[in-house]
Design a protein around this motif. Sequence first.
Motif, PDB file in Angstrom:
ATOM      1  N   GLY A  66      43.311  50.122  52.799  1.00 56.50           N
ATOM      2  CA  GLY A  66      43.954  51.370  53.237  1.00 56.50           C
ATOM      3  C   GLY A  66      43.028  52.193  54.096  1.00 56.50           C
ATOM      4  N   GLY A  67      43.189  53.499  54.014  1.00 50.41           N
ATOM      5  CA  GLY A  67      42.578  54.441  54.947  1.00 50.41           C
ATOM      6  C   GLY A  67      41.063  54.503  54.958  1.00 50.41           C
ATOM      7  N   ILE A  68      40.401  53.952  53.949  1.00 50.09           N
ATOM      8  CA  ILE A  68      38.938  53.819  54.007  1.00 50.09           C
ATOM      9  C   ILE A  68      38.647  52.327  54.038  1.00 50.09           C
ATOM     10  N   SER A  69      37.803  51.900  54.976  1.00 51.46           N
ATOM     11  CA  SER A  69      37.623  50.459  55.168  1.00 51.46           C
ATOM     12  C   SER A  69      36.823  49.852  54.025  1.00 51.46           C
ATOM     13  N   ARG A  70      37.047  48.558  53.812  1.00 49.61           N
ATOM     14  CA  ARG A  70      36.282  47.787  52.838  1.00 49.61           C
ATOM     15  C   ARG A  70      34.775  47.970  53.077  1.00 49.61           C
ATOM     16  N   GLU A  71      34.372  47.918  54.356  1.00 43.46           N
ATOM     17  CA  GLU A  71      32.948  48.006  54.683  1.00 43.46           C
ATOM     18  C   GLU A  71      32.348  49.323  54.196  1.00 43.46           C
ATOM     19  N   GLU A  72      33.073  50.435  54.393  1.00 43.48           N
ATOM     20  CA  GLU A  72      32.548  51.740  53.962  1.00 43.48           C
ATOM     21  C   GLU A  72      32.381  51.780  52.443  1.00 43.48           C
ATOM     22  N   ILE A  73      33.354  51.192  51.738  1.00 43.91           N
ATOM     23  CA  ILE A  73      33.298  51.219  50.280  1.00 43.91           C
ATOM     24  C   ILE A  73      32.164  50.327  49.782  1.00 43.91           C
ATOM     25  N   GLU A  74      32.019  49.151  50.386  1.00 43.84           N
ATOM     26  CA  GLU A  74      30.949  48.248  49.963  1.00 43.84           C
ATOM     27  C   GLU A  74      29.576  48.867  50.254  1.00 43.84           C
ATOM     28  N   ASP A  75      29.469  49.609  51.355  1.00 45.71           N
ATOM     29  CA  ASP A  75      28.210  50.309  51.653  1.00 45.71           C
ATOM     30  C   ASP A  75      27.878  51.304  50.555  1.00 45.71           C
ATOM     31  N   ALA A  76      28.884  52.067  50.130  1.00 43.84           N
ATOM     32  CA  ALA A  76      28.645  53.082  49.099  1.00 43.84           C
ATOM     33  C   ALA A  76      28.301  52.433  47.767  1.00 43.84           C
ATOM     34  N   LEU A  77      28.934  51.289  47.474  1.00 44.15           N
ATOM     35  CA  LEU A  77      28.703  50.618  46.192  1.00 44.15           C
ATOM     36  C   LEU A  77      27.399  49.836  46.170  1.00 44.15           C
ATOM     37  N   GLY A  78      27.022  49.314  47.343  1.00 42.14           N
ATOM     38  CA  GLY A  78      25.891  48.406  47.392  1.00 42.14           C
ATOM     39  C   GLY A  78      26.237  47.004  46.900  1.00 42.14           C
ATOM     40  N   THR A  79      27.519  46.720  46.663  1.00 45.00           N
ATOM     41  CA  THR A  79      27.961  45.362  46.295  1.00 45.00           C
ATOM     42  C   THR A  79      29.276  45.079  47.011  1.00 45.00           C
ATOM     43  N   SER A  80      29.695  43.799  46.926  1.00 40.65           N
ATOM     44  CA  SER A  80      30.967  43.425  47.535  1.00 40.65           C
ATOM     45  C   SER A  80      32.123  43.768  46.604  1.00 40.65           C
ATOM     46  N   LEU A  81      33.258  44.045  47.208  1.00 44.55           N
ATOM     47  CA  LEU A  81      34.479  44.232  46.419  1.00 44.55           C
ATOM     48  C   LEU A  81      35.047  42.863  46.072  1.00 44.55           C
ATOM     49  N   LEU A  82      35.467  42.687  44.822  1.00 49.71           N
ATOM     50  CA  LEU A  82      36.139  41.449  44.440  1.00 49.71           C
ATOM     51  C   LEU A  82      37.621  41.561  44.798  1.00 49.71           C
ATOM     52  N   ALA A  83      38.287  40.395  44.788  1.00 54.93           N
ATOM     53  CA  ALA A  83      39.750  40.406  44.969  1.00 54.93           C
ATOM     54  C   ALA A  83      40.393  40.860  43.666  1.00 54.93           C
ATOM     55  N   ALA A  84      41.656  41.283  43.749  1.00 55.42           N
ATOM     56  CA  ALA A  84      42.378  41.694  42.543  1.00 55.42           C
ATOM     57  C   ALA A  84      42.534  40.492  41.620  1.00 55.42           C
ATOM     58  N   ALA A  85      42.276  40.698  40.320  1.00 52.07           N
ATOM     59  CA  ALA A  85      42.486  39.623  39.350  1.00 52.07           C
ATOM     60  C   ALA A  85      43.990  39.435  39.149  1.00 52.07           C
ATOM     61  N   PRO A  86      44.418  38.237  38.718  1.00 50.32           N
ATOM     62  CA  PRO A  86      45.848  38.009  38.513  1.00 50.32           C
ATOM     63  C   PRO A  86      46.422  39.061  37.562  1.00 50.32           C
ATOM     64  N   GLY A  87      47.590  39.564  37.904  1.00 48.38           N
ATOM     65  CA  GLY A  87      48.238  40.541  37.038  1.00 48.38           C
ATOM     66  C   GLY A  87      47.755  41.969  37.246  1.00 48.38           C
ATOM     67  N   MET A  88      46.774  42.166  38.124  1.00 48.54           N
ATOM     68  CA  MET A  88      46.244  43.521  38.325  1.00 48.54           C
ATOM     69  C   MET A  88      47.037  44.320  39.338  1.00 48.54           C
ATOM     70  N   ARG A  89      47.733  43.589  40.207  1.00 48.44           N
ATOM     71  CA  ARG A  89      48.531  44.291  41.217  1.00 48.44           C
ATOM     72  C   ARG A  89      49.978  44.168  40.823  1.00 48.44           C
ATOM     73  N   PRO A  90      50.529  45.227  40.229  1.00 49.58           N
ATOM     74  CA  PRO A  90      51.915  45.128  39.769  1.00 49.58           C
ATOM     75  C   PRO A  90      52.896  44.869  40.908  1.00 49.58           C
ATOM     76  N   ASP A  91      52.507  45.166  42.135  1.00 44.05           N
ATOM     77  CA  ASP A  91      53.440  44.945  43.242  1.00 44.05           C
ATOM     78  C   ASP A  91      53.173  43.610  43.936  1.00 44.05           C
ATOM     79  N   ALA A  92      52.280  42.779  43.368  1.00 44.09           N
ATOM     80  CA  ALA A  92      51.912  41.539  44.040  1.00 44.09           C
ATOM     81  C   ALA A  92      53.048  40.532  43.947  1.00 44.09           C
ATOM     82  N   PRO A  93      53.144  39.639  44.939  1.00 40.46           N
ATOM     83  CA  PRO A  93      54.217  38.651  44.910  1.00 40.46           C
ATOM     84  C   PRO A  93      54.049  37.690  43.743  1.00 40.46           C
ATOM     85  N   ALA A  94      55.172  37.244  43.183  1.00 41.09           N
ATOM     86  CA  ALA A  94      55.119  36.340  42.043  1.00 41.09           C
ATOM     87  C   ALA A  94      54.653  34.954  42.481  1.00 41.09           C
ATOM     88  N   ALA A  95      55.142  34.493  43.635  1.00 39.45           N
ATOM     89  CA  ALA A  95      54.773  33.158  44.096  1.00 39.45           C
ATOM     90  C   ALA A  95      53.590  33.257  45.046  1.00 39.45           C
TER      91      ALA A  95
END
Length: 331
Positions: free
Chosen positions: A201-230
């Motif tokens: 979204g409105g803040i880029s992955r790169e900016e967030i990873e810079d602030a964290l000092g680590t990489s963002l992981l992908a969403a774990a299964p079941g974590m995104r209630p709006d994620a596609p089933a298939a």
Amino acid sequence: MQLWTVNLKKPDWQDAPEAPDVCAALTAGELVAVPTETVYGLAADATNGVACAKIFEAKGRPQFNPLISHVPSLEDARLHGRFDALALRLAEAFWPGPLTLVVPKTEGSPISDMATAGLMTVALRVPAGPVMRFLADRTGKPLAAPSANLSGRISPTRAQDVIDDLGEALSFVVDAGPCRVGIESTIVGIVDGSPRLLRPGGISREEIEDALGTSLLAAAPGMRPDAPAAPGMLASHYAPNASMVLNAREVTQDDALLSFGPERIQGAEHARMEFNLSPEGDLAEAAANLFQGMRTLDASMARTIRVQFIPSFGLGEAINDRLKRAAAPRP
Ligand code: TXA
Ligand code: MG
């Protein structure tokens, strides 16, 4: 539906006679469209389950997808969610701003199960747009707000977009002009100690990873209630009436063209209508113009909107996420 037009440049906008009426509507469990820096939100008292149910009904949301609760400050957010050190670091770096944090819900939080869809976690955001913060502060209520569009359709970045889509369901529309960022907040989940990107979204992955000092992981299964089933099937969302074709290399006179940057694709000059998201190729400008561009081209009644290639770094990741969903097969 009543309209409150806010001029944010005037220091006393909060003293307008409409302000107490809008607060009273929210406290009474009514729906109010409220601008933020990302998109216009369809807001209701997050502690009132019936009010939140009205949000789902007005949007025609097919399933009870959890809502983001908007609060005036990090201090307020901590009443509702448990922030570990990483979550605190992100909140301090980016709030107020276009970042939503999904964290474990506190036991004492009055946010309703209708807002969280009964999850043990809660999505919280302190927006930069001052109207939402003001209303949450003045009512003393966290405000649940999804984007103020019909489910699956293009998100609203101007008050008129909201009135066109949802006018009848609303007590008030607060108009503070076009949204500066133009795409929804970035959602980061920090539930099990690992920060995960749930929605670009409105803040880029790169900016967030810079602030964290680590990489963002992908969403774990079941974590995104709006994620596609298939797997591999993107849920259709943000869809105009026209069909959408991405990474177009050519365009015909029957098509509308959503272009980006100075490069001209074949046939561009003959397109039925063209909207350039950013003639200079600036991704932040393109994000701010994205939904308005889609609405404008859709109004040309073209059957197909062809979209020029947009790179996927910085805000391009969120732009491409929205475009892919807009182009996904419709239900
Ligand atoms: O910029 C924005 O985020 C806008 C403005 C109005 O703040 N709001 C917005 O809300 O985009 P909405 O409802 O369209 O998107 C909320 C997203 C959904 O994808 C939902 O699945 C996710 O947040 N979400 C909410 N609570 C969650 C939770 N506890 N766990 C995981 N995802 C959650
Ligand atoms: Mg939405």
